[in-house]
Design an enzyme around this catalytic site. Structure first.
Site, PDB file in Angstrom:
ATOM      1  N   SER A   6       0.772  -1.310   0.083  1.00 37.74           N
ATOM      2  CA  SER A   6      -0.169  -0.033  -0.113  1.00 37.74           C
ATOM      3  C   SER A   6       0.744   1.144  -0.139  1.00 37.74           C
ATOM      4  O   SER A   6       0.151   2.273  -0.034  1.00 37.74           O
ATOM      5  CB  SER A   6      -0.801   0.139   1.136  1.00 37.74           C
ATOM      6  OG  SER A   6      -2.009  -0.861   1.020  1.00 37.74           O
ATOM      7  N   LYS A  56       0.031   3.668  -2.633  1.00 41.88           N
ATOM      8  CA  LYS A  56      -1.081   4.555  -2.695  1.00 41.88           C
ATOM      9  C   LYS A  56      -0.435   5.917  -2.552  1.00 41.88           C
ATOM     10  O   LYS A  56      -1.266   6.934  -2.979  1.00 41.88           O
ATOM     11  CB  LYS A  56      -1.733   4.253  -1.415  1.00 41.88           C
ATOM     12  CG  LYS A  56      -2.813   3.121  -1.451  1.00 41.88           C
ATOM     13  CD  LYS A  56      -3.712   2.794  -0.289  1.00 41.88           C
ATOM     14  CE  LYS A  56      -4.602   1.563  -0.193  1.00 41.88           C
ATOM     15  NZ  LYS A  56      -4.002   0.361  -0.333  1.00 41.88           N
ATOM     16  N   SER A  92      -5.786   2.905   4.851  1.00 39.38           N
ATOM     17  CA  SER A  92      -5.455   2.221   3.561  1.00 39.38           C
ATOM     18  C   SER A  92      -6.466   1.588   2.801  1.00 39.38           C
ATOM     19  O   SER A  92      -6.235   0.540   2.416  1.00 39.38           O
ATOM     20  CB  SER A  92      -4.242   1.259   3.804  1.00 39.38           C
ATOM     21  OG  SER A  92      -3.221   1.016   2.872  1.00 39.38           O
TER      22      SER A  92
END
Length: 426
Positions: A104, A107, A162
């Site tokens: 993640s 991101k 997340s």
């Protein structure tokens, strides 16, 4: 999930930040190798040299000068990097360009690419197709079909929890996963993050999805140029809209619930304290990637970026503990080590040649309406009513990038977030 593979990138060469105004290109930078779904147990013998030749070598790279502290001996991560967020100097690195699964932390690139698209107040009603491709076992913030959310809500879900569900809703608003992936890959190339190949916008494990500690640090540095990015990345807790429910009398209500940032250096945990001066950025964890993390922190007027990928030591919060040790080392070593490389500017910035005396360019904020000469606002609270813990109006940085205009300015500082000031006071 289906997504187009990225085409092979051109080999790019880079120069130091001090010479970007000349747009000179240093020899020897090589294109990264083709992405691999299953990286080997050992780093390649030769990796990309974007940012400097030493960053393309396997193993630890550091140049200790007189009085410099030695690196921590208990580091187990496959790859890591410590860099000065202002100058871009890489103080030390370990397999910086090793192409690994990012989880993640990807991101950060997603946010840096899409944040300017919509005002925070934009509303979107979620339909089933928005969530159809969310991977099994994904981290979620708790988005429900047929409910309406603001863009502000969705970004809180991305940064704090997340939430892959929030990523997919924003991707749907952006024309779908496929177009979002294409934009992310294009933006990565603009940032000279050539180790990165995006397949899934949320960082969920996918064949051939890779990045590197070097690239993740570029994403963080670019994202931190944006006021909204800094606010979300440093928000500790916030209220998120719940599901609409009816009581026995048929009256509907939608009670919000609290979400907390899963960055343990920012929020703390049972076995670790909040790191002094921390102000973001993003963590990740998947089966293929292990634990990954990029953080930014300020102490004594020095702002550092640290990225750690996949520690081998199987201990609770190990990725944060190794990051904290690298931060500790970096703050002590700053000014006492010779840089082993640099964080390169975006391609458009390297090609631009601002004339001496040019005015400062405005920020590329969440509305995408940064204007020349604007200044960041100190201490601006978030609009989610999080009791002040989410206040962050700007992380100190010496390099202001306005990608749309290709402007790259040196030695520009922002006011520090109140969050950082609170946690660095004795």
């Amino acid at each position: 999930m289906p997504a187009p593979k990225k085409t092979a990138r051109r080999a790019l060469t880079v120069t130091s930040a001090a010479l970007t105004a000349l747009a000179a290109l240093a020899p020897g930078a090589t294109a990264a190798p083709s992405p691999s779904a299953s990286p080997s147990a050992a780093p390649p013998a030769s990796m990309s040299t974007v940012g400097g030749a030493r960053l393309g070598k396997p193993g630890t790279q550091v140049s200790l000068a007189g009085g410099a502290p030695v690196l921590p001996k208990d580091l187990t991560a496959r790859s890591w990097i410590v860099a000065d967020a202002e100058s871009g100097d890489v103080l030390a690195a370990h397999n910086a360009h090793w192409r690994l699964a990012p989880a993640s932390t990807l991101k950060m690139l997603f946010a840096d690419t899409l944040l300017p698209k919509w005002p925070k107040t934009t509303k979107h009603k979620v339909v089933p197709s928005d969530l159809a491709d969310v991977g099994a076992g994904s981290s979620m913030v708790g988005i429900k079909e047929e409910e309406t959310y603001t863009v502000h809500d969705l970004w809180l879900g991305v940064f704090l929890r997340s939430g892959n569900d929030a990523v997919h809703v924003l991707s749907a608003m952006n024309g779908g996963v496929e177009s979002t992936v294409a934009e992310m890959n294009d933006h990565a190339e603009e940032l000279q993050a050539l180790d990165t190949n995006v397949v899934s916008p949320d960082g969920y494990d996918a064949p051939e999805q890779v990045s590197s500690a070097y690239d993740l640090t570029l994403f963080a540095r670019s994202g931190l140029q944006k006021k909204d990015f800094r606010e979300y990345a440093s928000t500790v807790s916030a209220k998120f809209p719940g599901e609409t429910k009816k009581d026995k009398k048929g009256k509907t209500s939608r009670k919000p619930f609290e979400i907390q940032n899963t960055n343990r250096l920012l929020s703390g945990d049972s076995d670790m304290d909040v790191y002094p001066g921390i102000a973001g950025v993003k963590n990740g964890n998947t089966t293929n990637a292990g634990s990954t993390f990029t953080g930014v922190a300020e102490q004594g007027g020095k702002v550092l970026l640290v990225t750690v990928m996949n520690p081998a030591k199987d201990e609770h919060n190990e990725v944060y503990k190794e990051t904290a040790r690298l931060f500790d080392w970096g703050f002590k070593a700053a000014g006492k080590v010779e840089p082993v490389g640099e964080l390169v500017p975006p391609r458009s910035a390297a090609q631009a040649s601002p004339e001496p005396g040019d005015g400062a360019a405005g920020e590329a904020g969440g509305t995408g309406k940064g204007a020349a000469g604007t200044k960041p606002v100190a201490g601006a609270p978030t609009a989610d009513g999080s009791g002040g813990v989410g206040i962050a109006a700007g992380i100190a940085g010496g390099l202001l990038v306005l990608l749309a205009g290709g402007v790259f300015l040196i030695n520009r500082k922002w006011p520090l977030p109140d969050l950082v000031r609170r946690r660095t006071r004795p």
